[in-house]
Scaffold this motif. Structure first.
Motif, PDB file in Angstrom:
ATOM      1  N   PHE A   1      40.238  39.656  41.828  1.00 44.32           N
ATOM      2  CA  PHE A   1      39.754  39.091  40.564  1.00 44.32           C
ATOM      3  C   PHE A   1      40.169  37.629  40.446  1.00 44.32           C
ATOM      4  CE2 PHE A   1      40.418  38.044  36.079  1.00 44.32           C
ATOM      5  CZ  PHE A   1      39.164  38.343  35.554  1.00 44.32           C
ATOM      6  N   MET A   2      41.426  37.337  40.767  1.00 49.17           N
ATOM      7  CA  MET A   2      41.898  35.958  40.668  1.00 49.17           C
ATOM      8  C   MET A   2      41.179  35.041  41.642  1.00 49.17           C
ATOM      9  SD  MET A   2      46.022  36.201  40.127  1.00 49.17           S
ATOM     10  CE  MET A   2      46.107  34.408  40.061  1.00 49.17           C
TER      11      MET A   2
ATOM     12  N   ILE B   1      49.390  34.035  45.108  1.00 46.56           N
ATOM     13  CA  ILE B   1      49.353  35.444  45.521  1.00 46.56           C
ATOM     14  C   ILE B   1      50.061  35.526  46.868  1.00 46.56           C
ATOM     15  CG2 ILE B   1      47.903  37.433  46.114  1.00 46.56           C
ATOM     16  CD1 ILE B   1      45.667  36.069  44.456  1.00 46.56           C
TER      17      ILE B   1
ATOM     18  N   ILE C   1      40.822  43.490  49.474  1.00 48.51           N
ATOM     19  CA  ILE C   1      40.388  42.363  48.638  1.00 48.51           C
ATOM     20  C   ILE C   1      38.926  42.050  48.890  1.00 48.51           C
ATOM     21  CG2 ILE C   1      40.702  39.897  48.204  1.00 48.51           C
ATOM     22  CD1 ILE C   1      43.668  40.235  48.785  1.00 48.51           C
TER      23      ILE C   1
ATOM     24  N   MET D   1      52.189  36.430  42.070  1.00 44.03           N
ATOM     25  CA  MET D   1      51.959  37.878  42.137  1.00 44.03           C
ATOM     26  C   MET D   1      52.227  38.354  43.559  1.00 44.03           C
ATOM     27  SD  MET D   1      48.546  38.709  39.868  1.00 44.03           S
ATOM     28  CE  MET D   1      47.573  38.573  41.352  1.00 44.03           C
TER      29      MET D   1
ATOM     30  N   ALA E   1      51.248  43.205  42.038  1.00 42.33           N
ATOM     31  CA  ALA E   1      49.822  43.336  41.741  1.00 42.33           C
ATOM     32  C   ALA E   1      49.133  44.143  42.835  1.00 42.33           C
ATOM     33  CB  ALA E   1      49.183  41.957  41.609  1.00 42.33           C
ATOM     34  N   SER E   2      47.898  44.512  42.557  1.00 45.22           N
ATOM     35  CA  SER E   2      47.088  45.268  43.518  1.00 45.22           C
ATOM     36  C   SER E   2      46.097  44.338  44.206  1.00 45.22           C
ATOM     37  CB  SER E   2      46.348  46.390  42.810  1.00 45.22           C
ATOM     38  OG  SER E   2      45.393  45.853  41.905  1.00 45.22           O
TER      39      SER E   2
ATOM     40  N   LYS F   1      56.515  40.120  39.916  1.00 47.54           N
ATOM     41  CA  LYS F   1      55.227  40.633  39.438  1.00 47.54           C
ATOM     42  C   LYS F   1      54.492  41.277  40.605  1.00 47.54           C
ATOM     43  CE  LYS F   1      54.488  37.242  35.749  1.00 47.54           C
ATOM     44  NZ  LYS F   1      53.596  36.154  35.250  1.00 47.54           N
TER      45      LYS F   1
ATOM     46  N   ASP G   1      42.962  44.660  43.973  1.00 49.81           N
ATOM     47  CA  ASP G   1      41.916  44.399  42.974  1.00 49.81           C
ATOM     48  C   ASP G   1      42.296  43.217  42.091  1.00 49.81           C
ATOM     49  OD1 ASP G   1      40.417  46.479  43.939  1.00 49.81           O
ATOM     50  OD2 ASP G   1      41.078  47.913  42.423  1.00 49.81           O
ATOM     51  N   ASP G   2      43.576  43.155  41.693  1.00 52.41           N
ATOM     52  CA  ASP G   2      44.032  42.020  40.877  1.00 52.41           C
ATOM     53  C   ASP G   2      43.879  40.719  41.650  1.00 52.41           C
ATOM     54  OD1 ASP G   2      44.826  43.789  38.841  1.00 52.41           O
ATOM     55  OD2 ASP G   2      46.790  44.084  39.780  1.00 52.41           O
ATOM     56  N   ALA G   3      44.262  40.743  42.923  1.00 50.20           N
ATOM     57  CA  ALA G   3      44.142  39.541  43.750  1.00 50.20           C
ATOM     58  C   ALA G   3      42.683  39.129  43.908  1.00 50.20           C
ATOM     59  CB  ALA G   3      44.767  39.798  45.115  1.00 50.20           C
TER      60      ALA G   3
ATOM     61  N   VAL H   1      51.660  41.161  46.398  1.00 55.77           N
ATOM     62  CA  VAL H   1      50.817  42.286  46.825  1.00 55.77           C
ATOM     63  C   VAL H   1      51.419  42.826  48.111  1.00 55.77           C
ATOM     64  CG1 VAL H   1      48.494  43.061  47.415  1.00 55.77           C
ATOM     65  CG2 VAL H   1      48.803  41.167  45.798  1.00 55.77           C
TER      66      VAL H   1
END
Length: 472
Positions: free
Chosen positions: A310-311, A430, A467, A454, A303-304, A301, A306-308, A456
């Protein structure tokens, strides 16, 4: 200077060294430990200067002061310019100098016993010859071994000896054993005759043995090698201390040697290595089986930043696992900023430190201290492993083998039984890496392929900075 006063001052300096080791055992006391160490060393140097000024006034004192000025200046310059990621190779370089100093002193004593008040006839007592034999051999092995370790850690040089991969060949350990026995044979001849030729040949073989002991040790074991060479340098200093009848050298050398040996043993356990195997140049190391060495392409998976972000921003508890990739990218200051942002949002943030993360014992602790990360947020492996199961998100930065669950779940894995950080037990993980390249153990990391993980990809500093920007 009165010898009773010299002994007292050396004793006080030794107590300072003991307090330094005690202080350095925990980050909260590290500054105080460093201060004790500096005071003890300054006292030992000044006492030695006063003693030499009395015994050899004039030119002798001038030579010594000149050497101190040159050495101190070069040391200060190197310390000021060195990058934190290069600290392990600086330590290896310093160990080499300690070993070389032991060899030089041994030769000086053999050449001029009267100058060291060991003999008025030029014939050394048998006890002193044995001490010089041990000090010179251990010093020579420390010097050449540290030079090889420096080259392997640096990674700048194209010489095969300085490559990070192990150099192994048929009959390697038999050759090492033959060299060691021959070295002891020449040392015995020196012990019996005090002739120069066996002493020189013994030293040459010790230099060669130092190289041959380190070249079969790969990059994965470099933290242990650095610690082991630290112990060697201490034993070399202690051996020469007996020859010079210098209690300061004996005590400080014994402290360094014993603490380095204990640390090496602890690190070998943390890396699932045999202490004896590493000590003897990798005896008994087993190559990876084909099934473990082969890299199998599997989906992950991706991820970007931004995804990291958010989590992380929506978690209640976060554990950060720093690795060598963090050090290479010099991302510790950006990471401190991220930690501050998350903490301000009421999120519990902690750092998990594996004993052998990085290239040197305490490497990650030093990086975090440089960024002024609060000590109470930093936890050792044994302190935090039980907490991963209740952690919302684990952020792994540039670490690989130290979070590989194969160490726990795969009895056939080469790292089976190696203590790891249990990041895989967290609710989400992550992982930041430059690529899917294997770590030093050369193994795929099962953590990267889990549904909860995820990936990155990118430079750690750039990713962490992105981040930080994305965290609300």
């Amino acid at each position: 200077m009165n010898m009773n006063l010299v002994t007292l001052l050396y004793l006080i300096a030794s107590v300072c060294f003991i307090q330094a080791l005690k202080g350095l055992s925990h980050p909260k006391n590290a500054r105080r430990g460093n201060l004790f160490g500096m005071v003890g060393m300054a006292l030992a140097i000044l006492t030695t200067l006063a003693l030499i000024a009395k015994q050899a006034p004039g030119a002798g004192s001038a030579w010594l002061l000149g050497a101190l000025a040159i050495g101190g200046g070069l040391g200060a310059l190197a310390a000021a310019r060195i990058e934190m990621t290069k600290m392990p190779e600086l330590v290896a370089a310093m160990h080499s100098l300690v070993g070389l100093a032991a060899v030089c002193i041994a030769y000086a004593v053999v050449a001029e016993p009267a100058a060291f008040m060991l003999s008025t006839t030029g014939v050394l007592p048998y006890g002193n010859r044995a001490e010089l034999f041990i000090g010179a051999c251990v010093g020579a092995i420390t010097f050449s071994g540290s030079v090889i370790a420096f080259g392997k850690l640096s990674g700048k040089y194209r010489f095969r000896l300085f490559q990070g991969s192990p150099i192994v060949y048929a009959g390697q350990h038999r050759l090492n054993l033959m060299l060691a026995l021959t070295m002891v044979g020449f040392g015995s001849l020196f012990l019996l005759s005090q002739n120069w030729l066996p002493f020189i040949l013994m030293t040459v073989l010790a230099f060669a043995l130092g190289v041959l002991l380190i070249i079969p040790i790969g990059g994965a074991d470099m933290p242990v090698v650095v610690s082991m060479l630290n112990a060697y340098s201490g034993w070399a200093a202690a051996g020469i201390g007996f020859s010079l009848n210098n209690p300061m050298l004996i005590i400080s050398g014994a402290l360094v040697g014993s603490s380095g040996t204990i640390l090496s043993y602890i690190m070998c356990r943390a890396m699932n290595r045999s202490f004896l195997n590493v000590l003897l140049g990798g005896v008994g190391n087993h190559p990876l089986s084909a099934s473990h060495a082969k890299h199998i392409e599997r989906p992950v998976k991706v991820a970007s930043a931004d995804d990291a972000a958010f989590m992380l921003a929506n978690a209640e508890s976060v554990v950060i696992v720093p690795g060598y990739g963090l050090a290479v990218a010099r991302a510790q200051h950006a990471l401190k900023e991220l930690t501050s942002k998350l903490t301000a949002k009421g999120i519990q943030v902690r750092y998990a430190i594996h004993p052998v993360a990085g290239r040197m014992p305490g490497h990650m602790n030093v990086l975090l201290a440089e960024a002024e990360v609060p000590y109470e947020q930093v936890f050792e492996m044994d302190e935090i492993n039980a907490e991963f199961g209740q952690t919302d998100v684990v952020l792994v930065l540039g670490a690989n083998d130290i979070v590989n669950p194969a160490a726990r779940n795969d009895p056939q894995s080469p790292i089976s039984g190696m203590p790891i950080l249990d990041a895989y037990r967290a609710r989400a993980v992550i992982v930041n890496k430059r690529s899917m390249a294997a770590g030093y153990a050369g193994l795929d990391n099962e953590l990267f392929y889990m549904n909860k993980t995820m990936m990155v990809f990118g430079d750690a500093k750039k990713v962490v900075e992105d981040i930080v920007k994305a965290v609300d």
